[in-house]
Write a protein that holds these residues in place. Structure first.
Motif, mmCIF file in Angstrom:
data_model
loop_
_atom_site.group_PDB
_atom_site.id
_atom_site.type_symbol
_atom_site.label_atom_id
_atom_site.label_comp_id
_atom_site.label_asym_id
_atom_site.label_seq_id
_atom_site.Cartn_x
_atom_site.Cartn_y
_atom_site.Cartn_z
ATOM 1 N N GLN A 1 0.844 -1.183 0.000
ATOM 2 C CA GLN A 1 0.000 0.000 0.000
ATOM 3 C C GLN A 1 0.883 1.238 0.000
ATOM 4 O O GLN A 1 1.999 1.212 0.525
ATOM 5 N N PRO A 2 0.417 2.335 -0.609
ATOM 6 C CA PRO A 2 1.226 3.551 -0.648
ATOM 7 C C PRO A 2 1.246 4.240 0.709
ATOM 8 O O PRO A 2 0.340 4.077 1.523
ATOM 9 N N VAL B 1 2.952 2.385 -5.037
ATOM 10 C CA VAL B 1 2.517 1.060 -4.618
ATOM 11 C C VAL B 1 3.060 -0.019 -5.548
ATOM 12 O O VAL B 1 3.263 -1.164 -5.123
#
Length: 381
Positions: A264-265, A282
């Motif tokens: 996840q970013p 991501v």
């Protein structure tokens, strides 16, 4: 005859931005390692600050470069100023009042090297009339460390780390929200470091696609001998392939299938707009093999902190200070003591010269004990 290119009197900020654009293209073209590019960006950001962003690059002299290098080395070392935000080895630091430890020779030498490479490009592009590095007098020597944490560890310590008895248990993370079971990942990290002797930067750069099975021998019919190999991108973007044992391959597969976090970013607040912006792509996390509990590609500082936590959890008789580099020494030392030729170890570690490999072959306590017990004059009584 081609006319000489005219001097382009750009500012420090503009020149650095142009240079880093080229660095980004080199990374995209796989001619430069991402970790090396990250070092360049970090060092040159500080160079811009110390030199002055609006200073004309061609106006910088060798003496001023000396002052910049000395000023860099005199700054506090961020690793010793407090806990890093988020527990992922990020760049933000919570300052500790009274911290006075300055940067070591290794960090200062790397900074000077980054600046020197930048000015090589600046000279070719005619952003400067002449390279001021040639007139600089400060030469930071390569540090020679006798730090025992960077040397090979005794076999019982290495085995205890490999056994996973000190791996991070579920829910025992050091930062809020880190509720994932990092034990399988930590065991895999120790296994890779001690089996292959890879550098911590190489470890963090591993992508899932870098592990592949290849035919290594001939067989009859469709029965071929195969071996799983790991692609390693080393210093200077030199590629090498190292074999992985079946146990390590099984550990990789179990980690990817069971406990690898969802990528996840990471977002931060833009200081100008106040809006949350994505700072980590991501797609990079999706490619990476080893992730933090936040779902980001693991970084060298994350590994260093994990190794420290694991060593602190060892039984008192085994407890000692260890670094990832010390585990690289351990891999080389154990192999040579079990009869593996030094030239094979050289290729495994990615050294250009056997002379470099010899530096990694440490003497550990059990070898000293065995030597005394076998002493030809005293061992008989």
């Amino acid at each position: 005859m081609v006319a000489a290119r005219e001097l382009d009197r750009v500012t420090v900020r503009v020149a650095v931005d142009r240079y880093l654009d080229g660095v980004a293209r080199a990374v995209a073209g796989h001619s430069l390692a991402a970790t090396t590019a990250s070092n360049y960006r970090r060092d040159l950001a500080e160079f811009v600050e110390l030199a002055g962003p609006d200073t004309v690059l061609d106006d910088i002299t060798g003496a001023q470069l000396d002052d910049i290098v000395l000023a860099y080395g005199a700054r506090p070392d961020g690793r010793f100023r407090g806990n890093r935000d988020g527990g992922d080895g990020g760049s933000s630091v919570v300052p500790t009042p009274g911290a006075t430890k300055t940067r070591g020779a290794g960090a200062t030498r790397r900074f000077q090297s980054s600046v020197s490479r930048f000015f090589e490009r600046a000279t070719r592009e005619r952003w400067v009339e002449a390279n001021p590095v040639l007139d600089a007098e400060v030469r930071v020597k390569r540090p020679r460390t006798s730090d025992p944490a960077r040397k090979a560890v005794p076999t019982p310590v290495a085995k205890a780390l490999l056994d996973g008895t000190t791996a991070t248990p579920p829910g025992a993370a050091t930062k809020p929200g880190a509720d994932r079971d990092l034990g399988p990942r930590d065991e895999l990290i120790f296994r890779l470091l001690l089996e292959t002797g890879i550098r911590v930067s190489e470890l963090c750069g591993i992508d899932q696609a870098d592990i592949e099975e290849r035919i290594v021998g001939e067989g009859s019919g469709d029965d071929y001998e195969t071996q799983t190999w790991l692609r390693v991108l080393g210093k200077g973007s030199k590629e090498r392939w190292v074999p992985l044992s079946p146990g390590t391959v099984a550990m990789v597969e179990a980690y990817v299938a069971g406990s690898r976090p969802t990528p996840q970013p990471r977002t931060v607040k833009d200081p100008e707009t106040g809006e949350r912006v994505v700072t980590v792509d991501v797609e990079d996390a999706e490619r990476a093999l080893l992730l933090t509990w936040r779902g980001l590609r693991i970084r060298p500082r994350d590994v260093q902190l994990m190794v420290k936590r694991s060593c602190d959890a060892l039984p008192p008789r085994l407890r000692r200070r260890v670094t990832p580099h010390g585990l690289r020494h351990t891999a080389a030392t154990v192999l040579v003591h079990h009869g593996v030729p030094v030239n094979v170890i050289k290729d495994l570690l990615g050294h250009a010269s056997i002379a470099t490999t010899d530096v990694y072959l440490d003497t550990v306590a059990e070898e000293l004990v065995a030597a005394v017990n076998r002493h030809p004059l005293t061992s008989g009584g």
